[in-house]
Design a protein around this motif. Structure first.
Motif: not given
Length: 278
Positions: A132-137, A139-144
């Motif tokens: 879950a942590i890897v998925a959140v990180v 997604f955040a990098g992709f958004t930025l």
């Protein structure tokens, strides 16, 4: 009168009567208890989860298949309860026949290993949290990353010149009908390599049918007063006019001067060149 020396002699261990010589064996007791309970070996094995060969061996007083004294005592207790016997005397009899009970150890409950007892698998919460942590990180990098690209592209658009407005091209549709009036410009606008027919209902409605040279039906319906229909083909047009007297007819840009009677049905064919009634 006194006792003879032989009578005063202390009794030895061999002279004492043996205890339990007339008791049935452990296996015989368990077997008889099972029979009295009306159970088979398979039924006892199913209810206790002790395998059939071990149940049969214990009833024959063969405890070698149990895997040790600890397992043997556990099986005796389990089988005794299954057939309705008190396990305590049977376990005591086993201890008396096999050198007594040893000091208790942590291995006492190991006889349960003979039973069919699957162990449920526990969910791996640590792996789930890491995923879950890897998925959140990610997604955040992709958004930025996308946000930065959008900001750059937006800046370039703001600094550049405004795009020129373009007029959308009209989608191709049916060819424009020639002008009703048989003028020179109307005749010139008609393609010379096709046959073009325009039908106009002047003062009354008329049912019409139009087909191309290959038999394809172009129109089959009612033409109301004031309405017009234009048809075109590379070779020939075949017409049926249900109320020919109400129709004004232009063929290849020229008005057909034939006078049709009201209510008259006409079958007409026209090809390239001058109009001719079929």
């Amino acid at each position: 009168m006194g006792n003879s020396p032989e009578d005063a002699r202390p009794s030895t261990e061999d002279d004492r009567p043996s205890i339990g010589d007339d008791l049935p064996s452990i296996g015989r007791s368990l077997q008889q208890g099972r029979i009295d309970a009306g159970l088979t070996v398979d039924e006892v094995s199913t209810s206790t989860r002790v395998r059939v060969p071990i149940v049969q061996a214990i009833e024959e007083d063969d405890f070698s298949r149990c895997g040790g004294d600890v397992y043997a005592r556990g099986h005796i207790r389990t089988l005794a309860r299954a057939v309705g016997l008190d396990p305590a005397p049977l376990v005591a009899q086993y201890d008396a026949e096999h050198g007594g009970r040893p000091a208790p150890t942590s291995a006492a409950p190991l006889f349960e290993a003979e039973r069919i007892r699957p162990e449920p698998r526990r969910p791996n919460w640590t792996a789930a949290m890491v995923a879950a942590i890897v998925a959140v990180v990610g997604f955040a990098g992709f958004t930025l990353f996308n946000g930065g690209d959008d900001a750059k592209s937006g800046k370039q658009v703001a600094e550049g010149p405004a795009p020129a407005k373009t007029t959308p091209k009209p989608t191709p549709s049916q060819p424009a009908a020639p002008k009703p009036a048989p003028s020179e410009s109307a005749i010139a606008a008609v393609p010379q390599d096709k046959v073009t027919v325009k039908l106009t209902a002047i003062d009354d409605k008329s049912w019409i049918s139009a087909k191309s040279a290959n038999g394809k039906l172009l129109f089959d319906g009612l033409l109301l007063a004031g309405e017009s229909k234009t048809f075109q083909d590379d070779e020939r047009l075949d017409l049926i006019l249900g109320n020919a007297g109400a129709i004004e007819l232009f063929v290849n840009g020229k008005k057909v001067e034939d006078k049709f009677e009201p209510g008259q049905v006409e079958r007409l064919s026209y090809s390239k060149g001058d109009p001719e009634a079929g």
